[in-house]
Design an enzyme around this catalytic site. Structure first.
Site, short mmCIF file in Angstrom:
data_model
loop_
_atom_site.label_atom_id
_atom_site.label_comp_id
_atom_site.label_asym_id
_atom_site.label_seq_id
_atom_site.Cartn_x
_atom_site.Cartn_y
_atom_site.Cartn_z
N CYS A 10 0.88 -1.13 0.02
CA CYS A 10 -0.05 0.03 0.09
C CYS A 10 0.94 1.25 0.04
O CYS A 10 0.60 2.42 -0.42
CB CYS A 10 -0.93 0.02 1.36
SG CYS A 10 -2.17 -1.20 1.05
N CYS A 68 14.00 4.85 -5.30
CA CYS A 68 12.65 5.20 -5.04
C CYS A 68 12.31 5.33 -3.61
O CYS A 68 13.17 5.88 -3.04
CB CYS A 68 11.95 3.50 -5.57
SG CYS A 68 12.29 2.26 -4.35
#
Ligand SMILES: [Zn+2]
Length: 413
Positions: free
Chosen positions: A221, A371
């Protein structure tokens, strides 16, 4: 293993032979009735006592029940609130984390004033405010191989609200080995799934997903995003299933997988069958104990030497004039929110769709790809190296580690 658009493993799609096995079925109540209800309990639970299927005996079963919820986050919030409100007598909460501002859009158990507080403490206070007649047992710790058996042994059933594969396999394996029902739920983006895994009566999680996905294939998530209110839909299913199991009413989701599509607002259930070759619950099961290391099983392995650069090493490299090209493979909105000075944005999906873009990167600068936390950058690194950039490395722990170790003034998310 191939999966369809809803993430259901193709090999486990129900066939004609599964019809009986995947059909809904009633099960006896999991918990014996507790002591007689007090006058305060009768007043509080009046609307539930009126239901003939629950009645006084069902409410006493709930009062006597001990339910463990792993995770006090997006799914844990509705699960815990409704289990407390329903009168589940003892509720255990396992969560090692503290409340963060970015949790609040879906973790409705916690409020603005709880930021920085242990989630278990915040949960205990919130549940006491909802229903002082139930007892909350906080476990402010990470569920791991060392404590799972002891923790589970003290409860009648386990509800899992976590969003990582290592914990899911650990919860499943401990639940199977101890014979406990496992109420599972999962949310990502706009899609939810739920089921009840209980080896005594149906398949376990490993029957559905024998192998964890490759790291980076299934976003969490944190990386893929989630519609906050979706947690309410899936968490409500989990809480309902827990109440049904405790009281023995209705037909639990044993042997069935519920798929919830929030964008189309559709739900469907598909039959699940037990995998006769399941290493854990099958007739020829070979796994008789917990694994030694679930993170390793799920592919979270120490990075190979030379693949990563630590945030401190990147800082030092830049300070020494090394001038690496910092390639951000996150989404544009993430880059907008927080970025390393001088970094260049190339989202992972665009890089993977068009590897020729690697050739556009300047050949004379060493590439450091990053990232949010390191999963997407690991995939980008593989693509860069396949395209000939063998000098490339990725930032260990992503920008979150950079913020933690190098520049805490940057905003986290
Ligand atoms: Zn199984």
């Amino acid at each position: 293993m191939a999966r369809d658009a809803a993430g259901v493993p193709a090999a486990r799609q129900p066939g004609p032979r599964d019809r009986r096995e995947g059909a809904a079925m009633a099960l006896p109540a999991l918990v014996a009735p507790g002591a007689a209800l007090t006058a305060a309990e009768r007043r509080r639970y009046a609307r539930q006592l009126t239901l003939a299927e629950v009645g006084e005996v069902g409410q006493r079963r709930l009062k006597n029940a001990r339910v463990l919820c792993v995770g006090a986050g997006g799914l844990g919030s509705p699960v815990l609130l409704y289990l407390a409100a329903a009168g589940v007598g003892t509720i255990g909460v396992v969560d090692p984390d503290t409340v963060d501002e970015s949790n609040l859009h879906r973790q409705v158990l916690h409020g603005q004033g709880d930021i920085g507080r242990a989630k278990t403490a915040s949960a205990a206070a919130a549940l006491a405010a909802v229903n002082p007649l139930v007892r909350v047992e906080p476990h402010p710790t990470t569920l791991d191989v060392g404590n799972a058996r002891d923790l589970f042994a003290g409860y009648d059933l386990v509800v899992d609200g976590t969003d990582n594969f290592a914990t899911r396999y650990l919860v499943n394996d401990a639940a199977v080995l101890l014979g406990k029902p496992y109420v599972w739920g999962s949310v990502l983006r706009f899609d939810g799934q739920a089921s009840v895994f209980w080896a005594a009566h149906g398949p376990c999680y490993r029957c559905l997903y024998p192998e964890p996905p490759a790291p980076g294939d299934a976003p969490s998530c944190a990386e893929g995003g989630v519609l906050g209110v979706l947690c309410a839909a899936v968490g409500a299913v989990q809480a309902t299933e827990a109440v049904k199991l405790v009281t023995g009413i209705g037909e639990p989701l044993v042997g069935r997988l519920l798929l919830h599509d929030a964008l189309r607002m559709q739900q469907r259930t598909v039959a699940l069958r037990r995998d006769p070759d399941c290493v854990l619950c099958g007739p020829r099961a070979t796994q008789r104990d917990l694994l030694a290391d679930y993170a390793y099983f799920c592919g979270v392995r120490p990075a190979a030497a030379g693949d990563t650069i630590s945030p401190a090493a990147l800082r030092d490299l830049r300070a020494a004039g090394g001038d690496p090209l910092v390639l951000d493979v996150r989404e544009p909105w993430e880059h907008e929110l927080v970025r390393l000075a001088g970094s260049v944005l190339l989202p992972l999906d665009r890089l993977l769709a068009d590897p020729a873009r690697v050739a556009e990167l300047p050949a004379d600068r060493r590439v450091v790809v990053h990232c949010k936390s390191g999963a997407r950058s690991a995939r980008a690194l593989a693509a860069l190296r396949a395209a000939g950039r063998t000098d490339a490395v990725h930032l260990d722990g992503g920008i979150l580690a950079w913020i933690r170790d190098v520049d805490p003034t940057l905003p986290g998310y």
